[in-house]
Design an enzyme around this catalytic site. Structure first.
Site, PDB file in Angstrom:
ATOM      1  CB  SER A  71      -0.936   0.006   1.215  1.00 28.79           C
ATOM      2  OG  SER A  71      -1.841  -1.064   1.136  1.00 28.79           O
ATOM      3  CD  GLU A  72       3.495   5.341   3.094  1.00 32.27           C
ATOM      4  OE1 GLU A  72       4.288   6.285   3.239  1.00 32.27           O
ATOM      5  OE2 GLU A  72       2.529   5.139   3.851  1.00 32.27           O
TER       6      GLU A  72
END
Length: 554
Positions: free
Chosen positions: A275-276
């Protein structure tokens, strides 16, 4: 969209079970899958757990698996993360169900997918056992409290509901109070706000060995996601006596280290670097032991993170840092492959005042916008979401009991049900599995593709021929990781002119080895060859696949 996938097999694949399955049911499901798709899949046991359960490997692809670049999908390393196993199986089912779709068919022709759906079956079996409790450890007998006895202080089901939750005991020395947002949830009292603790909180059970600790030495031995080689946490409960001491993670690593064609690893587990993407930190890469992504690998990680978010549409992921000794980091730092990890599902943000879930993955306008903000307390947010989704068994209401270690004191059993927070009802994972099939296939399409172009031969005097060519990476990702050069185990990029009888390379290296080629990068090679006839120019490695062209020496 996956509308074109809705064949009979696809419909079957999109009908999930109603609850998380045990190992016997997993075995039946995988065998049925390979029975339906025998030409595209195979099932083998790569080892046994401590209790003798098979560690299954499902291989998907057309043709010889070891001869094609591969992605390994690994789940169930952390025994509490049942959703990862379900997502891995559903992803495999949906991938095979789409095998007749042209784009997927081409992918299965050129790539191999290795699925390891349950690395820690002993721990995952606790979901189906009684009493049910969250378990990370495998079936090894351990002496967690170092008192010379194994498993002498297990959990006890004090309210006889088949679940192990918590016990709260009223005590003036307690540090917990009911949350103002939801009184079922206990939070730490904050003296700075004038709050005074009311409860002490322990796990459900009694102090069998009378050492002042509760349930510190029960069944469930080594936590496999603390037992891998990178950043191994020595002398930590659950980590084992030494790295990779357990047959389950040895079976996984033994296979991977003998599979040079694995290009990348995707882990379904409670660590998220998709996601990151982790940022490049030079200070972490200049130490004797590297603890941060190398610069080029961090750039690829950012690229894949954007691909993941674009393909899945998942947002608002919670911070899920890596634990020490976990598999996903070992796959990068020690196995030398690109390693990506995601829980696959997480609690969507909710409106704290309206009590109605706001699913940010659907890009719908928020209800009661501005009426409130999501709670910062994870348990409060979970219970609000569970109520909105009619999940009736998410919480065990606090029930009075007589606790033998606290005679004459008010003690109650209750709390969030085991496995609940990380593992939603199975029916909610179907959509997430669709999204992860999209990501997995998109990732595979971005993998490197080696080509040989502009091949030229020039006849020279004395029976010599000069051969020149360009090797190019037409993929959208490099041919390997930057860390792979440090690991030294990862296959190098190789360009080789294979000569026959009466032929010899008299100038230039017959075999050129080099580090990773970036996406779109090309290199020129030149050989001066003595002899006539046919030679073969070959470029690539096991992780990228090889390209060959015939060269005629004149």
């Amino acid at each position: 969209m996956l509308v074109s996938w809705l064949t009979a097999d696809a419909i079957l694949a999109q009908t999930p079970t109603t609850s998380y399955i045990n190992h016997a049911q997993l075995t039946t499901r995988l065998r049925a899958l390979t029975g339906r798709h025998g030409g595209l899949s195979s099932l083998q046991s790569v080892g046994k757990s401590r209790s003798g359960k098979d560690i299954w490997l499902l291989t998907i692809g057309r043709g010889p698996a070891a001869g094609k670049p591969a992605v390994a999908v690994v789940a169930g390393v952390d025994g509490t993360h049942l959703a990862g196993t379900e997502l891995a199986v559903q992803t495999a089912e949906k991938l095979l169900a789409a095998a007749n779709q042209d784009s997927v068919a081409r992918l299965l022709d050129s790539k191999t997918f290795y699925f390891f759906p349950s690395i820690n079956p002993d721990a995952q079996e606790q979901f189906s056992a009684r009493p049910r409790y969250e378990r990370s450890g495998n079936g090894a007998d351990t002496d967690d409290d170092r008192d010379g006895r194994n498993n002498e202080d297990p959990f006890e089901d004090l309210n006889r509901d088949g679940l192990i939750t918590q016990v709260r005991v009223e005590d003036p020395t307690g540090t917990f109070i009911p949350s103002k947002e939801d009184p079922r949830v206990l939070v730490k009292a904050d003296p700075a706000k004038g709050e005074t603790g009311r409860y002490i909180v322990i796990t459900e059970g009694i102090d069998n060995d009378k050492d002042g600790s509760f349930n510190e030495d029960g069944a469930g031995g080594i936590a496999l996601d603390k037992n891998f080689t990178f950043d191994y946490p020595f002398f930590t409960p659950g980590s084992g006596e030494m790295p990779v001491s357990e047959p389950e993670n040895r079976a996984l690593l033994d296979f991977l280290y003998k599979a040079p064609n694995v290009y990348a690893v995707l882990t379904f587990g409670p660590y998220n670097n998709l996601s990151e993407a982790p940022k490049f930190d030079r200070a972490k890469t200049t130490k004797r032991i590297i603890t941060g992504l190398l610069e080029k690998d961090a750039t690829v990680g950012d690229q894949v993170s954007k691909l993941y978010n674009g393909q899945t549409g998942l947002k608002d992921a919670p911070a899920m840092p890596a634990t020490r000794g976990n598999f996903a980091q070992t796959a990068y730092y020690h196995y030398g492959r690109f390693s990506f990890s995601t829980p696959g599902w997480w609690l969507p943000k909710t409106d704290n005042t309206a009590g109605t879930p706001r699913d940010t993955t659907r890009r719908e306008p928020a209800r009661n916008a501005g009426a409130g903000t999501p709670s910062t307390n994870e348990e409060v947010r979970y219970l609000k979401w569970a109520a909105a989704n009619n999940i009736s068994d998410a919480f065990v209401n606090w029930t009075p009991i007589e606790h033998p270690d606290f005679p004459g004191r008010k003690a109650e059993v209750g709390g969030i049900a085991p496995f609940a927070k990380l593992n939603p009802p199975v029916t909610l994972l179907n959509e997430s599995a669709d999204k992860h099939v999209r990501f997995l296939t998109a990732l595979a399409r971005q993998m490197p593709v080696i080509d040989i172009v502009n091949v030229r031969t020039e006849s020279l005097s004395g029976g010599l021929t000069r051969v020149t060519a360009q090797v190019i990476n037409r993929g959208l990702m490099p041919t390997g990781t930057e860390i792979g050069d440090r690991v030294r185990f990862v296959p190098k990029m190789k360009v080789e002119l294979k000569t026959g009888n009466g032929q010899s390379v008299v100038s230039g290296r017959r075999m050129v080895l080099r580090g990773p080629m970036a996406a779109g990068e090309s290199m020129e090679v030149s050989f001066l060859v003595n002899g006539t006839g046919r030679a073969i120019l070959e470029a690539g490695n096991a992780m990228t696949g090889t390209k060959t062209v015939d060269v005629t020496l004149r």
